[in-house]
Design a protein around this motif. Structure first.
Motif, short mmCIF file in Angstrom:
data_model
loop_
_atom_site.label_atom_id
_atom_site.label_comp_id
_atom_site.label_asym_id
_atom_site.label_seq_id
_atom_site.Cartn_x
_atom_site.Cartn_y
_atom_site.Cartn_z
N TRP A 1 40.31 37.82 32.37
CA TRP A 1 40.30 39.25 32.73
C TRP A 1 39.30 38.81 34.80
O TRP A 1 38.88 39.50 34.76
N SER A 2 40.24 38.10 35.03
CA SER A 2 39.93 37.88 36.58
C SER A 2 40.71 38.55 37.67
O SER A 2 41.58 39.09 37.53
N PRO A 3 39.78 39.31 38.22
CA PRO A 3 40.37 40.44 39.52
C PRO A 3 41.14 39.80 40.72
O PRO A 3 42.40 39.98 40.66
N ASP A 4 41.02 38.78 41.00
CA ASP A 4 42.17 37.91 41.83
C ASP A 4 43.16 36.78 40.92
O ASP A 4 44.78 37.56 41.64
N LYS A 5 43.56 37.13 39.57
CA LYS A 5 44.10 37.22 39.16
C LYS A 5 45.24 38.30 39.43
O LYS A 5 46.53 38.40 39.00
N GLY B 1 40.63 44.28 41.67
CA GLY B 1 42.29 43.60 42.53
C GLY B 1 43.35 43.86 42.51
O GLY B 1 44.36 43.39 43.98
N ALA B 2 43.98 45.04 41.51
CA ALA B 2 44.92 45.25 41.77
C ALA B 2 44.88 46.37 43.13
O ALA B 2 45.71 46.06 43.76
N GLY C 1 50.81 47.93 52.20
CA GLY C 1 50.71 48.98 52.58
C GLY C 1 51.36 50.34 52.25
O GLY C 1 51.38 51.89 52.66
N TYR C 2 50.32 50.60 50.97
CA TYR C 2 50.19 51.90 50.23
C TYR C 2 49.27 52.82 51.15
O TYR C 2 48.10 52.82 51.54
N LYS C 3 50.83 54.22 51.23
CA LYS C 3 49.50 55.10 52.13
C LYS C 3 48.81 55.69 51.61
O LYS C 3 47.15 56.41 51.70
N ASP C 4 49.14 56.76 50.50
CA ASP C 4 48.48 56.52 49.43
C ASP C 4 47.73 56.06 47.64
O ASP C 4 49.80 55.66 47.57
N LEU C 5 47.36 55.60 46.94
CA LEU C 5 47.15 54.49 46.80
C LEU C 5 47.49 55.64 44.90
O LEU C 5 47.16 56.46 44.05
N PRO C 6 48.42 55.12 44.01
CA PRO C 6 48.57 55.46 42.75
C PRO C 6 47.33 55.52 42.45
O PRO C 6 46.49 54.87 42.27
N PRO C 7 47.63 56.61 41.08
CA PRO C 7 46.63 56.77 39.91
C PRO C 7 46.14 54.73 39.64
O PRO C 7 47.16 54.68 38.78
N ILE C 8 45.19 55.01 39.68
CA ILE C 8 44.41 53.18 38.41
C ILE C 8 43.01 54.09 37.44
O ILE C 8 42.36 54.26 38.02
N THR C 9 43.66 53.13 36.32
CA THR C 9 41.96 53.62 35.32
C THR C 9 41.24 52.33 35.71
O THR C 9 41.76 51.35 36.32
N GLY C 10 39.97 52.04 34.86
CA GLY C 10 39.65 51.37 34.78
C GLY C 10 38.12 51.28 33.92
O GLY C 10 38.27 52.34 32.44
N GLN C 11 37.32 50.15 33.47
CA GLN C 11 36.31 51.18 32.80
C GLN C 11 35.58 49.55 33.32
O GLN C 11 35.25 48.78 33.57
#
Length: 361
Positions: free
Chosen positions: A207-211, A241-242, A250-260
């Motif tokens: 579950w590594s953020p770096d990986k 990490g993502a 260089g994303y100007k607007d980040l796409p949606p991303i989920t978490g927990q």
């Protein structure tokens, strides 16, 4: 889901449990001269904030509340399956009476559970379903539902942005040694399959953020920056990490991303718009239910479970708790209301304006 659960500030719980926990087994109960029960708690790692900050102190505090004479023997395996094996075997040698085990590799610990069974020591699988053998209880969340909530949140965000059919998503799952990860993945695919194109999909060791950051960098290189319209991340650490990888790209607007896990940094990212949502797990309910069961078993009782979960070998009595999907507009009425974090913890200078917009002050 139970609300209003963290009436006592976390620091107070930590202070209480710091002196209440012990790493010795078999101390004497001064009232009757009998050996006090020893409950051994094993957690898998410390990279994810929840385990040391919440699971351990909440579990220990509940044990002490219910059984003042009980000892709690605690170990964290630091994501090392061999280390956890040594810890469990040492606890069995020291005379632990109950094992509460959150396995690093839930598919490989059946021999340890068998050792406990041979000694007539009850076992509770905590958070992760142990396979290959029967045991006393499983306490966790409805993990397939977690994945479905993440998938639906991503689908809703893509639809709202009008980008559902404009590119591909990246799916960043957890460690294959954690059976919960397979459930999260299954749930996400239940919702997303046939509705959005998956460009890249990863199982992330430890579950590594770096990986996860490296995986996201690989996906962006392979697919092209403009073709990634969303990210299904199974937890907040990997989402971080993502996001770092996308910022670097260089994303100007980040796409949606989920978490927990509702990690503090993730809650702040949700408020500022960098992360779309998180799954909030009422860890207090999970930790306290496990502590209640452990104390009951130590007293020779065996409470009935509301359901069972088949682990491939046996139907294990189970308590499955409800997850909650949290977006920016729900933080105040869930995470803050429950006392998981105080408004002051969340609303640092960088996110003060975003907090005010969400009504968190």
């Amino acid at each position: 889901m139970h609300r209003g659960w963290l009436a006592v500030p976390l620091l107070a719980i930590l202070a209480t449990t710091a002196c209440g926990s012990t790493n010795t087994a078999g101390s004497q109960d001064s009232q009757d001269g009998k050996e006090a029960p020893t409950i051994a708690l094993f957690l898998p790692e410390s990279k994810t904030t929840r385990y040391e900050a919440f699971d351990r102190p909440l579990f220990e505090a509940k044990v002490k509340q219910l059984c003042a004479e009980c000892n709690v023997l605690y170990n964290n395996a630091d994501q090392d399956a061999a280390k956890q094996q040594q810890q469990v075997e040492a606890a069995l040698t020291q005379g632990a009476d109950i094992l509460v085990l959150d396995a690093v590799d839930a598919g490989a610990v059946a021999p340890l559970v068998n050792q406990a069974k041979q000694k007539k020591i009850p076992v509770i699988a905590y958070d992760r379903l142990i396979s290959g053998i029967g045991y006393d209880y499983f306490v966790s969340f409805n993990n397939v539902r977690v994945g479905e909530m993440q998938g639906q949140a991503l689908l809703d965000a893509l639809t709202a942005r009008g980008t559902l059919d404009k590119g591909k998503i990246v799916m960043i799952h957890g460690a294959t040694t954690d059976p919960s990860s397979a459930d999260y993945k299954k749930g996400a695919h239940n919702v997303l399959d046939g509705k959005v194109e998956v460009g890249r999909e990863f199982d992330t060791p430890d579950w590594s953020p770096d990986k996860a950051q490296q995986e996201m960098e690989q996906a962006i290189t392979a697919l092209g920056r403009d073709n990634v319209v969303g990210v299904l991340s199974a937890n907040d650490g990997m989402a971080g990490g993502a996001i770092a990888a996308m910022k670097r790209a260089g994303y100007k607007d980040l796409p949606p991303i989920t978490g927990q896990d509702a990690e503090l940094a993730a809650v702040q990212r949700i408020l500022t718009g960098e992360q779309n949502m998180t799954i909030y797990l009422n860890i207090r309910t999970e930790a306290e239910k496990s502590a209640e069961l452990a104390v009951a078993l130590a007293k020779g009782q065996k409470p009935a479970a509301p359901t069972t979960v088949n682990n491939g070998t046996a139907d294990v009595p189970a308590f499955l708790l409800d997850p909650v999907a949290v977006t920016a507009d729900k933080i105040k009425d869930t995470i803050v209301k429950d006392g998981f974090y105080k408004a002051a913890d969340i609303c640092t200078a960088e996110v003060k304006d975003a907090c005010a917009k969400a009504g968190i002050e």
